[in-house]
Motif scaffolding. Sequence first.
Motif, mmCIF file in Angstrom:
data_model
loop_
_atom_site.group_PDB
_atom_site.id
_atom_site.type_symbol
_atom_site.label_atom_id
_atom_site.label_comp_id
_atom_site.label_asym_id
_atom_site.label_seq_id
_atom_site.Cartn_x
_atom_site.Cartn_y
_atom_site.Cartn_z
ATOM 1 N N PRO A 45 0.881 -1.129 -0.289
ATOM 2 C CA PRO A 45 -0.266 0.376 0.302
ATOM 3 C C PRO A 45 0.756 1.203 0.108
ATOM 4 N N ASP A 46 0.287 2.335 -0.748
ATOM 5 C CA ASP A 46 0.707 3.781 -0.599
ATOM 6 C C ASP A 46 0.777 4.120 1.301
ATOM 7 N N ALA A 47 -0.324 3.932 1.544
ATOM 8 C CA ALA A 47 -0.820 4.802 2.201
ATOM 9 C C ALA A 47 -1.580 2.988 3.832
ATOM 10 N N VAL A 48 -1.904 3.119 4.818
ATOM 11 C CA VAL A 48 -2.273 2.379 5.729
ATOM 12 C C VAL A 48 -3.225 3.358 6.509
ATOM 13 N N LEU A 49 -4.669 2.963 6.605
ATOM 14 C CA LEU A 49 -5.225 3.403 7.581
ATOM 15 C C LEU A 49 -6.558 1.922 8.727
ATOM 16 N N VAL A 50 -5.747 2.838 10.038
ATOM 17 C CA VAL A 50 -6.941 1.111 11.435
ATOM 18 C C VAL A 50 -7.741 1.859 11.872
ATOM 19 N N SER A 51 -8.691 1.905 11.834
ATOM 20 C CA SER A 51 -9.671 1.323 11.899
ATOM 21 C C SER A 51 -10.403 0.628 13.091
ATOM 22 N N MET A 52 -10.004 0.534 13.619
ATOM 23 C CA MET A 52 -10.264 -0.512 15.457
ATOM 24 C C MET A 52 -10.703 -0.400 16.245
ATOM 25 N N GLY A 53 -11.016 -1.294 17.111
ATOM 26 C CA GLY A 53 -11.401 -1.262 18.796
ATOM 27 C C GLY A 53 -13.246 -2.158 19.000
ATOM 28 N N LEU A 54 -13.519 -2.223 18.071
ATOM 29 C CA LEU A 54 -14.941 -2.613 18.731
ATOM 30 C C LEU A 54 -15.142 -4.318 19.394
ATOM 31 N N SER A 55 -13.669 -4.176 19.216
ATOM 32 C CA SER A 55 -13.537 -6.316 20.017
ATOM 33 C C SER A 55 -12.574 -5.536 20.444
ATOM 34 N N SER A 56 -11.609 -4.629 21.119
ATOM 35 C CA SER A 56 -10.064 -5.410 21.347
ATOM 36 C C SER A 56 -10.417 -4.074 23.385
ATOM 37 N N ALA A 57 -11.962 -4.666 23.548
ATOM 38 C CA ALA A 57 -11.447 -4.680 25.029
ATOM 39 C C ALA A 57 -11.291 -5.291 26.104
ATOM 40 N N ASN A 58 -10.390 -6.338 26.046
ATOM 41 C CA ASN A 58 -10.379 -7.466 26.505
ATOM 42 C C ASN A 58 -8.030 -8.108 26.350
ATOM 43 N N GLU A 59 -8.261 -6.375 25.370
ATOM 44 C CA GLU A 59 -6.841 -6.824 24.752
ATOM 45 C C GLU A 59 -5.858 -5.918 24.637
ATOM 46 N N ASP A 60 -4.780 -6.224 25.243
ATOM 47 C CA ASP A 60 -3.429 -4.993 25.002
ATOM 48 C C ASP A 60 -3.630 -4.196 24.618
ATOM 49 N N ILE A 61 -4.262 -3.530 24.228
ATOM 50 C CA ILE A 61 -4.267 -1.989 23.008
ATOM 51 C C ILE A 61 -3.197 -1.696 22.555
ATOM 52 N N PRO A 62 -1.846 -1.169 23.449
ATOM 53 C CA PRO A 62 -0.490 -0.212 23.010
ATOM 54 C C PRO A 62 -0.139 -1.552 22.554
ATOM 55 N N ALA A 63 -0.435 -2.709 23.125
ATOM 56 C CA ALA A 63 0.943 -3.928 22.341
ATOM 57 C C ALA A 63 0.290 -4.727 21.093
ATOM 58 N N GLY A 64 -1.429 -4.506 21.100
ATOM 59 C CA GLY A 64 -1.797 -4.675 19.648
ATOM 60 C C GLY A 64 -1.395 -3.685 18.650
ATOM 61 N N LEU A 65 -0.565 -2.482 18.814
ATOM 62 C CA LEU A 65 -0.854 -1.594 18.133
ATOM 63 C C LEU A 65 0.918 -1.667 17.356
ATOM 64 N N ASP A 66 1.140 -1.745 18.442
ATOM 65 C CA ASP A 66 2.849 -1.746 18.338
ATOM 66 C C ASP A 66 3.721 -3.222 17.467
ATOM 67 N N ALA A 67 2.777 -4.537 17.641
ATOM 68 C CA ALA A 67 2.230 -5.060 16.648
ATOM 69 C C ALA A 67 1.882 -5.345 14.921
ATOM 70 N N LEU A 68 0.725 -4.298 15.706
ATOM 71 C CA LEU A 68 -0.052 -4.014 14.150
ATOM 72 C C LEU A 68 1.765 -3.169 12.948
ATOM 73 N N VAL A 69 1.335 -1.178 13.470
ATOM 74 C CA VAL A 69 2.268 -0.492 12.290
ATOM 75 C C VAL A 69 3.721 -1.708 12.113
ATOM 76 N N ALA A 70 4.105 -2.467 13.532
ATOM 77 C CA ALA A 70 5.617 -2.904 13.076
ATOM 78 C C ALA A 70 5.797 -3.917 11.555
ATOM 79 N N GLU A 71 4.212 -4.227 11.510
ATOM 80 C CA GLU A 71 4.029 -5.190 10.170
ATOM 81 C C GLU A 71 4.613 -3.580 9.303
ATOM 82 N N VAL A 72 3.906 -3.348 9.427
ATOM 83 C CA VAL A 72 3.998 -2.044 7.927
ATOM 84 C C VAL A 72 4.961 -1.065 7.494
ATOM 85 N N ASP A 73 5.134 -1.283 6.457
ATOM 86 C CA ASP A 73 6.413 -0.563 5.966
ATOM 87 C C ASP A 73 6.878 0.972 6.601
#
Length: 280
Positions: free
Chosen positions: A189-217
């Motif tokens: 992709p030329d750009a990425v949009l992250v629109s998450m949160g509906l099913s994230s009440a019980n997860e470690d949100i900072p750790a999840g976002l760290d892992a997700l953005v680390a996958e992006v170039d």
Amino acid sequence: MALSARIQNAVIAGLAALALGMSAFAVWSVGRPHPSLQGGTGVTGTPAAAGDDDAATSSAPPDSDVATETGGDSDQETVEPTETAEPLDASVGGWVRAWQGEADLLVIGDGYSHLPSQWVQLWAAGLGGQRPVQIHHWGEAADVAFNDPIVLSDTGDAPLTVWSASRAGSTIAAAAQRYDRFVSASTEPDAVLVSMGLSSANEDIPAGLDALVAEVDDEVPVLVMVGPEALYQPGVGDAILSWAQDNNDRVAVVDLRIVAPANPTAEQWARAFQQAVDQG
């Protein structure tokens, strides 16, 4: 025995001749420079022979060593200038500019954006006034590929392809695990949009976002969106916003709680998102 007068006269004559010769040599040598002052020239003042080491040394230009360093020595390597990548513009404006030309935009979403009737497709359709736009939704049943494109506009130049990698029930961590699969099924992709949160009440949100953005170039701009009020469990929106602010050298963020009504319709969400992007 006493010398005869003839012998005495001969001796005196010889001494006189020797004295005269020495006087003549002294007169001749008065105007001659000392050999140590001749500087490698011959007796007549002409340059010394080419094989004379002292002459070769004295005839070299005083700056010859400098000329060797700066003057195109064929044995010297030419240093090519290195190209440096432009620094990432981690702003909302930089994210928008990344997909203004012909581009591919990847949306990482959840159950609020996985259907054609929801806000992502409505927002993308609004971009079609001046350019061709099409959208692919993720095939959630097989979970391996995108569905065929839906053409939202076919007028203008600089076509935009939106890849909506949205899955009902997806957490941020689950999206991070599937990121490579999304890109393999579409394109880088030329750009990425992250629109998450509906099913994230019980997860470690900072750790999840760290892992997700680390996958992006590293050179791909990322925009993280905080959804409108009353759509997420308490604390989810604040956790997403806090993480994005802490990582503002890598991602941009828009908080729709500022511009959207609480619990909006899909149309209101799409308009609020465009408003937030326009405000930067």
